[in-house]
Design a protein around this motif. Structure first.
Motif, PDB file in Angstrom:
ATOM      1  N   GLU A  49      56.869  24.525  -6.860  1.00  0.00           N
ATOM      2  CA  GLU A  49      57.572  23.394  -7.478  1.00  0.00           C
ATOM      3  C   GLU A  49      56.710  22.146  -7.514  1.00  0.00           C
ATOM      4  O   GLU A  49      56.760  21.362  -8.468  1.00  0.00           O
ATOM      5  CB  GLU A  49      58.863  23.090  -6.708  1.00  0.00           C
ATOM      6  CG  GLU A  49      59.840  24.245  -6.627  1.00  0.00           C
ATOM      7  CD  GLU A  49      59.752  24.959  -5.284  1.00  0.00           C
ATOM      8  OE1 GLU A  49      58.607  25.192  -4.828  1.00  0.00           O
ATOM      9  OE2 GLU A  49      60.808  25.269  -4.713  1.00  0.00           O
ATOM     10  N   GLN A 211      62.645  16.450  -4.111  1.00  0.00           N
ATOM     11  CA  GLN A 211      63.455  16.656  -2.916  1.00  0.00           C
ATOM     12  C   GLN A 211      63.734  18.148  -2.732  1.00  0.00           C
ATOM     13  O   GLN A 211      64.105  18.845  -3.673  1.00  0.00           O
ATOM     14  CB  GLN A 211      64.797  15.913  -3.046  1.00  0.00           C
ATOM     15  CG  GLN A 211      64.673  14.401  -3.113  1.00  0.00           C
ATOM     16  CD  GLN A 211      64.468  13.775  -1.749  1.00  0.00           C
ATOM     17  OE1 GLN A 211      64.650  14.421  -0.727  1.00  0.00           O
ATOM     18  NE2 GLN A 211      64.090  12.500  -1.737  1.00  0.00           N
ATOM     19  N   PHE A 212      63.565  18.630  -1.496  1.00  0.00           N
ATOM     20  CA  PHE A 212      63.843  20.023  -1.170  1.00  0.00           C
ATOM     21  C   PHE A 212      65.151  20.126  -0.397  1.00  0.00           C
ATOM     22  O   PHE A 212      65.635  19.145   0.177  1.00  0.00           O
ATOM     23  CB  PHE A 212      62.694  20.622  -0.349  1.00  0.00           C
ATOM     24  CG  PHE A 212      61.428  20.805  -1.138  1.00  0.00           C
ATOM     25  CD1 PHE A 212      61.187  21.960  -1.843  1.00  0.00           C
ATOM     26  CD2 PHE A 212      60.475  19.790  -1.175  1.00  0.00           C
ATOM     27  CE1 PHE A 212      60.015  22.134  -2.568  1.00  0.00           C
ATOM     28  CE2 PHE A 212      59.306  19.943  -1.896  1.00  0.00           C
ATOM     29  CZ  PHE A 212      59.076  21.122  -2.596  1.00  0.00           C
ATOM     30  N   ASP A 213      65.703  21.314  -0.388  1.00  0.00           N
ATOM     31  CA  ASP A 213      66.991  21.537   0.280  1.00  0.00           C
ATOM     32  C   ASP A 213      66.929  21.253   1.771  1.00  0.00           C
ATOM     33  O   ASP A 213      67.947  20.910   2.384  1.00  0.00           O
ATOM     34  CB  ASP A 213      67.467  22.982   0.052  1.00  0.00           C
ATOM     35  CG  ASP A 213      67.836  23.252  -1.401  1.00  0.00           C
ATOM     36  OD1 ASP A 213      68.115  22.270  -2.123  1.00  0.00           O
ATOM     37  OD2 ASP A 213      67.826  24.433  -1.809  1.00  0.00           O
ATOM     38  N   ASP A 214      65.740  21.394   2.364  1.00  0.00           N
ATOM     39  CA  ASP A 214      65.611  21.164   3.803  1.00  0.00           C
ATOM     40  C   ASP A 214      65.436  19.680   4.143  1.00  0.00           C
ATOM     41  O   ASP A 214      65.205  19.322   5.298  1.00  0.00           O
ATOM     42  CB  ASP A 214      64.448  21.971   4.372  1.00  0.00           C
ATOM     43  CG  ASP A 214      63.097  21.589   3.774  1.00  0.00           C
ATOM     44  OD1 ASP A 214      63.065  20.698   2.895  1.00  0.00           O
ATOM     45  OD2 ASP A 214      62.075  22.189   4.165  1.00  0.00           O
ATOM     46  N   GLY A 215      65.545  18.814   3.126  1.00  0.00           N
ATOM     47  CA  GLY A 215      65.400  17.382   3.351  1.00  0.00           C
ATOM     48  C   GLY A 215      63.990  16.866   3.170  1.00  0.00           C
ATOM     49  O   GLY A 215      63.764  15.651   3.181  1.00  0.00           O
ATOM     50  N   GLU A 216      63.025  17.762   3.017  1.00  0.00           N
ATOM     51  CA  GLU A 216      61.645  17.352   2.802  1.00  0.00           C
ATOM     52  C   GLU A 216      61.508  16.646   1.457  1.00  0.00           C
ATOM     53  O   GLU A 216      62.122  17.024   0.455  1.00  0.00           O
ATOM     54  CB  GLU A 216      60.729  18.571   2.827  1.00  0.00           C
ATOM     55  CG  GLU A 216      59.256  18.264   2.795  1.00  0.00           C
ATOM     56  CD  GLU A 216      58.717  17.763   4.116  1.00  0.00           C
ATOM     57  OE1 GLU A 216      57.883  16.854   4.101  1.00  0.00           O
ATOM     58  OE2 GLU A 216      59.139  18.276   5.163  1.00  0.00           O
ATOM     59  N   GLU A 217      60.671  15.590   1.418  1.00  0.00           N
ATOM     60  CA  GLU A 217      60.426  14.858   0.185  1.00  0.00           C
ATOM     61  C   GLU A 217      58.934  14.825  -0.095  1.00  0.00           C
ATOM     62  O   GLU A 217      58.132  14.523   0.779  1.00  0.00           O
ATOM     63  CB  GLU A 217      60.948  13.417   0.293  1.00  0.00           C
ATOM     64  CG  GLU A 217      60.691  12.597  -0.960  1.00  0.00           C
ATOM     65  CD  GLU A 217      61.010  11.119  -0.784  1.00  0.00           C
ATOM     66  OE1 GLU A 217      61.792  10.580  -1.597  1.00  0.00           O
ATOM     67  OE2 GLU A 217      60.477  10.505   0.169  1.00  0.00           O
TER      68      GLU A 217
END
Length: 450
Positions: A49, A211-217
């Motif tokens: 991504e 933005q990822f589902d695990d909160g990572e940006e």
């Protein structure tokens, strides 16, 4: 290297075992107009991504028209393939020899061209010379649970951060010291959000986020040479740097003086230089409608970003304090020329304590931060451009985000007291005015901070 080092004997065997796995054939379609068949060796970073995010931004920049493109850390060569297809003259490098082989092979198999070499940002000589119009580096994002499946020891060793400021900082230092960025060029860095970017001679601004589902940006940051085509002048002495620029022209022109004899403050107050102080001004706008209060606060934020000390406090609307004593003032002034207005921002900083005629308690920057006028000027120039420079090929200024950053700093001052009422909550409008409940305040002398 010894067994317990970054890449030891056991890592070499592990790398060999991984390389015995079959490569993967991946169909990569970053957008509706582009399609590439890529062969991905087992220890090389595949397109994901984040690769798509970078690819879409490069596509949005338009055709390369033969300009020089550099990809640091090319991995599979996906981004280099895209750049070559868009007409850029591609140069790519990677510290992993298998990534180099993958990039060369994928360019050739897609009937594209590029100069690909082993090497990268580090103590060894950089593999390319000359200047580049676009430099990109995607610091690979890999969820922790997938690292063992995606990377081998060689790729992991290449990504280990061996200095205290980070891989992005290492890259920017190298670009600056080797003068790799061409006039009008841009740098795109994709990775986790970085701080202190203005310390390396470039202005910077966020362009895209993921933005990822695990909160990572992940953040795609664009960097450029600040106000590159503008005049940057130093004079030993002048009456007022603001006055000089109000009588000049050219958005982005910057003037620094060693001494001011007729400096100005708010309400027409006289401000004279303290020995070893900093005094500089910029032409911010000509002919466009701007909000002086917002510009003034942006100047305060630029100073805070330049100094990066928790001891500084931003006192709305135009002062910076150390322990309730004034160390810096910002003044925005405008002057009509014809039917338009020229807007100038001046910044004055007490670098060291000296005799003065100010009617307020003053502080000096050397109480918290050791620097000199030339060093702080270079850093301020980058930070001012990061917040205020407007250019069609740059990310747009995100005024709402800038106001949020300013508010965050203002709240460190405490709570504003206005007409006998203390407000726990406050905000800023687009003009930079203080909003307290139903009240809009434009004069800092009406406010006491508790």
């Amino acid at each position: 290297m010894v067994e317990d080092g970054v890449f030891g004997t056991s890592d070499t065997l592990d790398e060999i075992n991984r390389l015995n796995r079959p490569s993967k054939l991946v169909d990569w379609k970053p957008n509706k107009m582009s399609f590439f068949e890529l062969i991905i060796p087992p220890t090389v970073y595949p397109p994901r991504e984040d690769t798509d995010l970078l690819a879409n931004r490069i596509s949005a920049l338009g055709p390369g028209k033969g300009k020089r493109f550099l990809e640091v850390g090319s991995g599979s060569g996906a981004i280099s393939c895209l750049a070559s297809s868009l007409g850029w003259k591609v140069h790519a490098c990677d510290v992993n020899p298998y990534a180099v082989a993958a990039t060369i092979g994928n360019l050739e198999s897609n009937s594209l061209t590029g100069d690909v070499r082993e090497g990268g940002i580090g103590p060894e000589p950089f593999p390319f010379e000359g200047q580049f119009d676009l430099i990109v580096w995607n610091l690979p994002y890999i969820p922790h649970e997938e690292v063992d499946q995606v990377l081998g020891p060689m790729e992991e060793a290449a990504l280990i951060d061996t200095d205290t400021q980070g891989l992005a900082a290492r890259m920017l230092r190298s670009i600056s010291s080797k003068n790799l960025l061409a006039k009008g060029g841009k740098i795109l860095i994709l990775g986790r959000r970085c701080s202190n970017l203005g310390a390396y001679g470039f202005a910077y601004r966020t362009w895209d986020t993921l933005q990822f589902d695990d909160g990572e940006e992940l953040v795609l940051t664009c960097l450029w040479k600040p106000y590159e085509d503008c005049q940057n002048t130093y004079v030993e002495s002048t009456g007022s740097t603001n006055e000089d620029l109000l009588n000049s022209s050219g958005v982005g022109n910057h003037l620094r003086a060693g001494w001011q004899s007729e400096g100005r403050g708010r309400r027409g107050r006289h401000w004279s230089s303290i020995e070893n102080c900093y005094a500089g001004s910029w032409i911010i706008s000509e002919g466009e409608k701007v909000d002086p209060g917002y510009i003034q606060l942006s100047g305060g934020l630029a100073v805070i970003n330049s100094i990066n000390s928790k001891s500084l406090r931003l006192k709305w609307p135009n002062d910076l304090l150390i322990d309730s004593r004034k160390v810096c003032g910002i003044l925005v002034e405008g002057r009509n020329f014809g039917s338009n207005m020229r807007v100038v921002m001046g910044i004055g900083i007490n670098l060291k304590f000296g005799e003065h005629t100010a009617d307020v308690e003053v502080a000096s920057l050397d109480e918290i931060f050791e620097t000199d006028a030339e060093t702080i000027d270079n850093r301020l120039h980058c930070e001012v451009a990061s917040l205020l420079e407007i250019r069609e090929d740059l990310p747009p200024v995100n005024s709402a985000d800038v106001r949020e950053q300013i508010l965050k700093q203002m709240k460190l001052m405490g709570r504003p007291k206005y007409r006998g009422t203390i407000y726990d909550e406050f905000s800023l409008n687009q003009k930079g005015e203080l909003v307290l409940g139903e009240n809009t305040v434009d004069d800092g002398e009406d406010i006491v901070w508790i």
